[in-house]
Design an enzyme around this catalytic site. Sequence first.
Site, PDB file in Angstrom:
ATOM      1  N   GLU A  66      12.879   9.409  -5.798  1.00  0.00           N
ATOM      2  CA  GLU A  66      13.563   8.671  -4.729  1.00  0.00           C
ATOM      3  C   GLU A  66      14.384   7.504  -5.266  1.00  0.00           C
ATOM      4  O   GLU A  66      15.391   7.122  -4.675  1.00  0.00           O
ATOM      5  CB  GLU A  66      12.568   8.187  -3.679  1.00  0.00           C
ATOM      6  CG  GLU A  66      11.995   9.289  -2.799  1.00  0.00           C
ATOM      7  CD  GLU A  66      10.813  10.023  -3.428  1.00  0.00           C
ATOM      8  OE1 GLU A  66      10.446   9.711  -4.587  1.00  0.00           O
ATOM      9  OE2 GLU A  66      10.252  10.916  -2.764  1.00  0.00           O
ATOM     10  N   PHE A 128      -2.712   9.524   6.211  1.00  0.00           N
ATOM     11  CA  PHE A 128      -2.250  10.016   4.917  1.00  0.00           C
ATOM     12  C   PHE A 128      -0.756   9.722   4.749  1.00  0.00           C
ATOM     13  O   PHE A 128       0.042  10.004   5.632  1.00  0.00           O
ATOM     14  CB  PHE A 128      -2.502  11.529   4.816  1.00  0.00           C
ATOM     15  CG  PHE A 128      -1.983  12.129   3.542  1.00  0.00           C
ATOM     16  CD1 PHE A 128      -2.523  11.768   2.313  1.00  0.00           C
ATOM     17  CD2 PHE A 128      -0.923  13.034   3.558  1.00  0.00           C
ATOM     18  CE1 PHE A 128      -2.035  12.300   1.131  1.00  0.00           C
ATOM     19  CE2 PHE A 128      -0.435  13.568   2.374  1.00  0.00           C
ATOM     20  CZ  PHE A 128      -0.990  13.203   1.162  1.00  0.00           C
ATOM     21  N   GLN A 129      -0.394   9.159   3.622  1.00  0.00           N
ATOM     22  CA  GLN A 129       0.986   8.776   3.300  1.00  0.00           C
ATOM     23  C   GLN A 129       1.590   7.825   4.320  1.00  0.00           C
ATOM     24  O   GLN A 129       2.788   7.863   4.584  1.00  0.00           O
ATOM     25  CB  GLN A 129       1.861  10.020   3.096  1.00  0.00           C
ATOM     26  CG  GLN A 129       1.438  10.817   1.860  1.00  0.00           C
ATOM     27  CD  GLN A 129       2.467  11.840   1.411  1.00  0.00           C
ATOM     28  OE1 GLN A 129       3.208  12.377   2.229  1.00  0.00           O
ATOM     29  NE2 GLN A 129       2.505  12.122   0.119  1.00  0.00           N
ATOM     30  N   LYS A 178       7.258  11.372  12.430  1.00  0.00           N
ATOM     31  CA  LYS A 178       7.438  12.823  12.416  1.00  0.00           C
ATOM     32  C   LYS A 178       7.537  13.407  13.828  1.00  0.00           C
ATOM     33  O   LYS A 178       8.370  14.274  14.091  1.00  0.00           O
ATOM     34  CB  LYS A 178       6.264  13.458  11.674  1.00  0.00           C
ATOM     35  CG  LYS A 178       6.483  14.913  11.336  1.00  0.00           C
ATOM     36  CD  LYS A 178       5.373  15.425  10.430  1.00  0.00           C
ATOM     37  CE  LYS A 178       5.658  16.865  10.004  1.00  0.00           C
ATOM     38  NZ  LYS A 178       4.612  17.385   9.123  1.00  0.00           N
ATOM     39  N   MET A 493      17.947  -6.569 -24.720  1.00  0.00           N
ATOM     40  CA  MET A 493      18.213  -7.901 -24.183  1.00  0.00           C
ATOM     41  C   MET A 493      16.990  -8.788 -24.357  1.00  0.00           C
ATOM     42  O   MET A 493      17.106  -9.948 -24.757  1.00  0.00           O
ATOM     43  CB  MET A 493      18.619  -7.807 -22.709  1.00  0.00           C
ATOM     44  CG  MET A 493      19.029  -9.127 -22.095  1.00  0.00           C
ATOM     45  SD  MET A 493      20.437  -9.874 -22.935  1.00  0.00           S
ATOM     46  CE  MET A 493      21.787  -9.293 -21.916  1.00  0.00           C
TER      47      MET A 493
END
Lengths: 600, 163
Positions: A66, A128-129, A178, A493
């Site tokens: 993502e 969940f999630q 959903k 860096m």
Amino acid sequence: MVTPVMQQSRKITSKDRAIGKYVMTETLVKLGVNTLFGITGGAIIPFYDAVFDYKGRIRNILMRHEQGAVHAAEGYARVTGKPGICISTSGPGACNLVTGIADAYMDSTPIIAISGQVPTFLIGNDAFQETDMIGVTMPITKHNFQIRHVDDIAETLTRAYKISTEGRPGPVYIDVPKDIQTKTASKNSARKFAYSLHPVPQPGRQQVLDAAELIMEAERPLIISGGGVIISNASHQVRQLAETVNCPIATTLMGKGAFPETHPLSLGVLGMHGEEHANYAVINSDLLIAVGCRFSDRITGDTKSFQEGKKIIHIDIDPAEIGKNVEAEVAITGDAKQCLVQLVKAVRNAGAKRHHKHSEWNRRIKDVKAIVESHHERDIKTEGLTQIFSIQTISRMIKPKDIVATGVGQHQMFAQLYMSRTLPRTWISSGGAGTMGFGFPAAIGAKVGRPSVEVIDIDGDGSFQMTSQELAVCKEENIKVIPVIMNNQYLGMVRQWLETFNNKRYSTVHFTDNPSFEKMAEAYRLPGITVTRKSELAEAFRTAYKSGETTVIDVMVEKEKNIWPMLPAGGSLKEIIGGNVIFKQTWQDILKSRSARGLK
Amino acid sequence: MRHTICILVNDAPGVMTRVAGLFARRGYNIDTITVGKTNSRGASKIIITAIGDDKTMEQVEKQVGKLIDVISVFELKPDDSVIRELCLAKISINGRKRKEDIIKYANVYKNKIVDITPKTITLEIMGEPQKIDTFLELMSPFGILDVSRTGVTGISRESPKKS
């Protein structure tokens, strides 16, 4: 052997159109969206089910992470000016977008991040999630929405589009549970929200006149052109201002490309690792005309000494930027293009051409610039296989319309100095957030947005490895970009900081056993080239440039080269170290002079 | 210096969190915060008091003004506005004399007695925050058992300015 039967997409009926998921796709199409960067998952399955029926109208680029999706959306937005759309599922999918959303927020990039969410009846149950993404994204978005009713989908998406692009652009996050995606909207019930959005501020007449007067009085004016000039497509206007006032103009990292760097008045990029002549001009100017720039600490160093002996005209669309970091003598709030049109007119009316040539000032700056540039010229001949050599070589081989993206670190700062850009939206870099891993996916997004030009990703071995999995997307979707890895086997860096300020205590900066990036490319069934000699670089780049597919170029650059000049964090611009011309001092010199003045 | 900021917001979910979160994030300290409906439908009003210099407060107002759900922001200046706070204070009583004293003071300050039990007396104190502070100070020798304050609300004396 049984061949699996794959369902084909089907024609959308009017009954379908009332279902949440199709309201989403239809609204996106109406808004002009034809590209998504995203990854599916449990809570966003219904939406992607609808996308399945939009073959040829909506292209989803299936990224591998993502973070890749959100940076690609940023790259797309930066080159097209249209919002980039990225999609994820709930919980971990949405959380993986966070870095890119924060990046877009810092750099005022219009993106819309749409994530699935657990069904409304599970929200708040630690399902969940489930992650509270409204809470998580609140501080890093311009606005966010959780759609709680199917009738709100169309209006929310339309608003998100407007919010992300209007005024000062920025990211908008939308949470779509959903069950909302599968519910049917009531007939003709697309709900309008009761309230309107903030109007864009208009430049004040008096402020414009006051600014013109300051410009007329100034003896050593300097224009700073920031990212706002690119966002507002005001390159032409800022050029008119520079030429009318006849004064030098520097850009910020975000503004690079807003003004042609080949123009005699151009000073290139200023700030922490900016051109010596640009920072020299800032120190010695008596008037800064800053357009669409927010005076970040990377530009000003210590703000008190930054402002000494000069007045500031600050033009910005965001009133909150005025007076935030520096005090402006005159502030004009409004869209950069509108402000500049009026300012140029006012300056012309005041007779700029007649009275002011700033010839003495311009000559002074020009002289310094000439010496700095002669050093750049020399470097390309005398340097070994270094980042300076590599980037200058590539800079001379690409076309003005080609797009350069970068990761974050030394290579980014080298590219800012040595990669010449003359057109807006041809330079894409992570400025405010400094997000390593930005360059490669952003380049992919840029290529999707501008398929007719070549997109080069100047990257570091550290940055590239943070999002290198998107090579799979290049292969699968046949998206051609050219990642050029400045491979010094260090987090360069930080290594430079440790060398300069921390007595060479190289803690956790060394990649002692990097992978072969050539072989990595080959594993993704893409060509890769390793460059170990100076003489091989041009040929390798030419091959990649002409090729029809993504070719990874791994340049084994000298390992411990530093990027100079450099402004020690928080120091005053006068304390820039490591230059060739004006700022020849070292960090030890600065420490000595500070302690002589009784400073720590 | 204490500033009173009046923020008119859309009656949208989470708007209070957005405003309060922004204060916290940018390091501005909230002293009191109140929120309630207004006469216009769909709009609520948040009144925040905060301590800070004028420059900081200007930044606060600008940053808050950028929130999409914020309709307008302006400062309620002490001279041009009415500021009120409500306080409930439970004072312990110990003997008849003390009870009478408390009631006497309460009357002088025009405070209401809202509850009396054998051991306590609860007062409703309404007014500017300083008045409440002063009265609570006066009560402290009697023994304050508990205090609940609403935080400040306020309104401008003229019709509200658009910021």
